[in-house]
Design a protein around this motif. Sequence first.
Motif, PDB file in Angstrom:
ATOM      1  N   PRO A  26      -5.086  -1.869  -2.798  1.00 42.79           N
ATOM      2  CA  PRO A  26      -5.816  -2.690  -3.776  1.00 42.79           C
ATOM      3  C   PRO A  26      -4.957  -2.942  -5.004  1.00 42.79           C
ATOM      4  O   PRO A  26      -3.997  -2.216  -5.280  1.00 42.79           O
ATOM      5  CB  PRO A  26      -7.031  -1.817  -4.116  1.00 42.79           C
ATOM      6  N   GLU A  27      -5.304  -3.985  -5.743  1.00 40.62           N
ATOM      7  CA  GLU A  27      -4.528  -4.335  -6.935  1.00 40.62           C
ATOM      8  C   GLU A  27      -4.585  -3.226  -7.975  1.00 40.62           C
ATOM      9  O   GLU A  27      -3.619  -2.991  -8.702  1.00 40.62           O
ATOM     10  CB  GLU A  27      -5.039  -5.655  -7.521  1.00 40.62           C
ATOM     11  N   THR A  28      -5.720  -2.550  -8.081  1.00 41.63           N
ATOM     12  CA  THR A  28      -5.861  -1.429  -9.011  1.00 41.63           C
ATOM     13  C   THR A  28      -6.349  -0.207  -8.247  1.00 41.63           C
ATOM     14  O   THR A  28      -7.105  -0.327  -7.273  1.00 41.63           O
ATOM     15  CB  THR A  28      -6.851  -1.750 -10.149  1.00 41.63           C
ATOM     16  N   ARG A  29      -5.943   0.952  -8.678  1.00 42.13           N
ATOM     17  CA  ARG A  29      -6.341   2.181  -8.009  1.00 42.13           C
ATOM     18  C   ARG A  29      -7.844   2.420  -8.161  1.00 42.13           C
ATOM     19  O   ARG A  29      -8.400   2.229  -9.249  1.00 42.13           O
ATOM     20  CB  ARG A  29      -5.599   3.376  -8.599  1.00 42.13           C
ATOM     21  N   PRO A  30      -8.498   2.865  -7.110  1.00 40.47           N
ATOM     22  CA  PRO A  30      -9.910   3.241  -7.248  1.00 40.47           C
ATOM     23  C   PRO A  30     -10.053   4.393  -8.238  1.00 40.47           C
ATOM     24  O   PRO A  30      -9.286   5.351  -8.205  1.00 40.47           O
ATOM     25  CB  PRO A  30     -10.288   3.682  -5.827  1.00 40.47           C
ATOM     26  N   GLN A  31     -11.036   4.274  -9.117  1.00 45.93           N
ATOM     27  CA  GLN A  31     -11.288   5.308 -10.113  1.00 45.93           C
ATOM     28  C   GLN A  31     -12.581   6.071  -9.833  1.00 45.93           C
ATOM     29  O   GLN A  31     -12.748   7.201 -10.296  1.00 45.93           O
ATOM     30  CB  GLN A  31     -11.364   4.680 -11.512  1.00 45.93           C
ATOM     31  N   ASP A  35     -15.671   2.428  -6.417  1.00 52.91           N
ATOM     32  CA  ASP A  35     -14.420   1.699  -6.194  1.00 52.91           C
ATOM     33  C   ASP A  35     -13.890   1.976  -4.789  1.00 52.91           C
ATOM     34  O   ASP A  35     -13.426   1.064  -4.091  1.00 52.91           O
ATOM     35  CB  ASP A  35     -13.354   2.118  -7.214  1.00 52.91           C
ATOM     36  N   THR A  62      -4.127   4.863  -1.729  1.00 51.51           N
ATOM     37  CA  THR A  62      -4.672   4.050  -2.819  1.00 51.51           C
ATOM     38  C   THR A  62      -4.730   4.814  -4.136  1.00 51.51           C
ATOM     39  O   THR A  62      -4.839   4.194  -5.195  1.00 51.51           O
ATOM     40  CB  THR A  62      -6.095   3.550  -2.491  1.00 51.51           C
ATOM     41  N   ASP A  65       0.651   8.511  -6.079  1.00 48.86           N
ATOM     42  CA  ASP A  65       1.828   7.813  -6.585  1.00 48.86           C
ATOM     43  C   ASP A  65       2.625   7.235  -5.432  1.00 48.86           C
ATOM     44  O   ASP A  65       2.583   7.745  -4.298  1.00 48.86           O
ATOM     45  CB  ASP A  65       2.717   8.770  -7.386  1.00 48.86           C
ATOM     46  N   GLU A  66       3.352   6.166  -5.709  1.00 42.08           N
ATOM     47  CA  GLU A  66       4.177   5.545  -4.678  1.00 42.08           C
ATOM     48  C   GLU A  66       5.180   6.559  -4.128  1.00 42.08           C
ATOM     49  O   GLU A  66       5.778   7.328  -4.872  1.00 42.08           O
ATOM     50  CB  GLU A  66       4.917   4.347  -5.259  1.00 42.08           C
TER      51      GLU A  66
END
Length: 267
Positions: A26-31, A35, A62, A65-66
Motif C-alpha cells: 500500500p502507499e502508506t503503512r497500515p496503522q 487499515d 506492509t 522496514d524495507e
Amino acid sequence: MAARLRRMVDDPELALARARGDRWLPETRPQTVEDAGRFVADVGFALLFPAANALAPSLYETVADEDAVAWAEGMGEAESTVWTWKDALPDAGLAWYGKFLFRRAGLLSPELLRALYTGDGEPDDHERLALPREAHEIARALLTGPLTSRALRELIGDRAAYDRAMTELQRHLLVTSAGVREQRAGWPASIVDLTCRRFDVGGGHDAATATRRYLETAVEATPAQLARAYGWTAAVARSHLDALVDAGQARRAASTYRSQGAPDVPQ
C-alpha cells in the motif's frame, strides 16, 4: 550506462517484481486494524509472513522496514503488530484467518472467502465432508459458541490429533480465529469459532471469481502456483485459468497466465 538501464527496464523478472510490488504494497503503512482490513480487502488474500515458493503478498511486508527479515531478531515491533492483527481482523469481521492459503497462516477477504467456501453456510457443513473424527468433534463442540484453542485441545486430548483436525477444518474454511481471551498467566488464548457464524458464507461459491482474484493480485501465475495457493489440483487450476482466457479476463503466454488488466511485462 544507457544500454544497461534499458536492459534493466526490459528485464522480465525485474518488471514482474516491480508490478507485484506496486500491487502488494500500500502507499502508506497500515496503522490500525481497520487499515489492515482495507489492505486485505484490496489484495483479496495475504500470508502473515512471506514464505518461499508462496506467491502471495504478506501483512508483514506492509508494516516492516524495507528489506527486513521476519523473526531475524525475534519478536520485534512488526512481528508483534502482525501477531496482534491476525486475531483482531477476524474478530472484527474484516478478514478470515487460518492455514488455508498455501497451507500457511494467512488471511482472506470476506469477498474471497465467500467465493471459496463450498458449504451451505450452516453449522453442520462439516457433516457432509470426509474429515477426521476429531475434526467433527471440534466442529460439534463449536455449535454452542466459540471456544479457546486450549479448551479444544483438552477436548481432543492428543495434540497431534488436534493439529491434524484443525488443519483439515481450516483447509475447508470451516473454522477461523475469532479474537483472544486473556488468561491469568501467560499469553492470551486464541478463540476459535465456526466460519459461518463470523462471516456471510454459503451459496456464494464461485471458482471463477476466486481464480480471477488470485490472478489479479499475483499479476502472473502458473496453474501449479494457483493450485498450491487454493489446494486445488493442477488440472482444476488450469481449467479455471483457461476459462478466464476464454472469457477475455486473462491472457496466456507460454506456461503462465496474466490478468487481463495487468501491465504488460516483456517476455
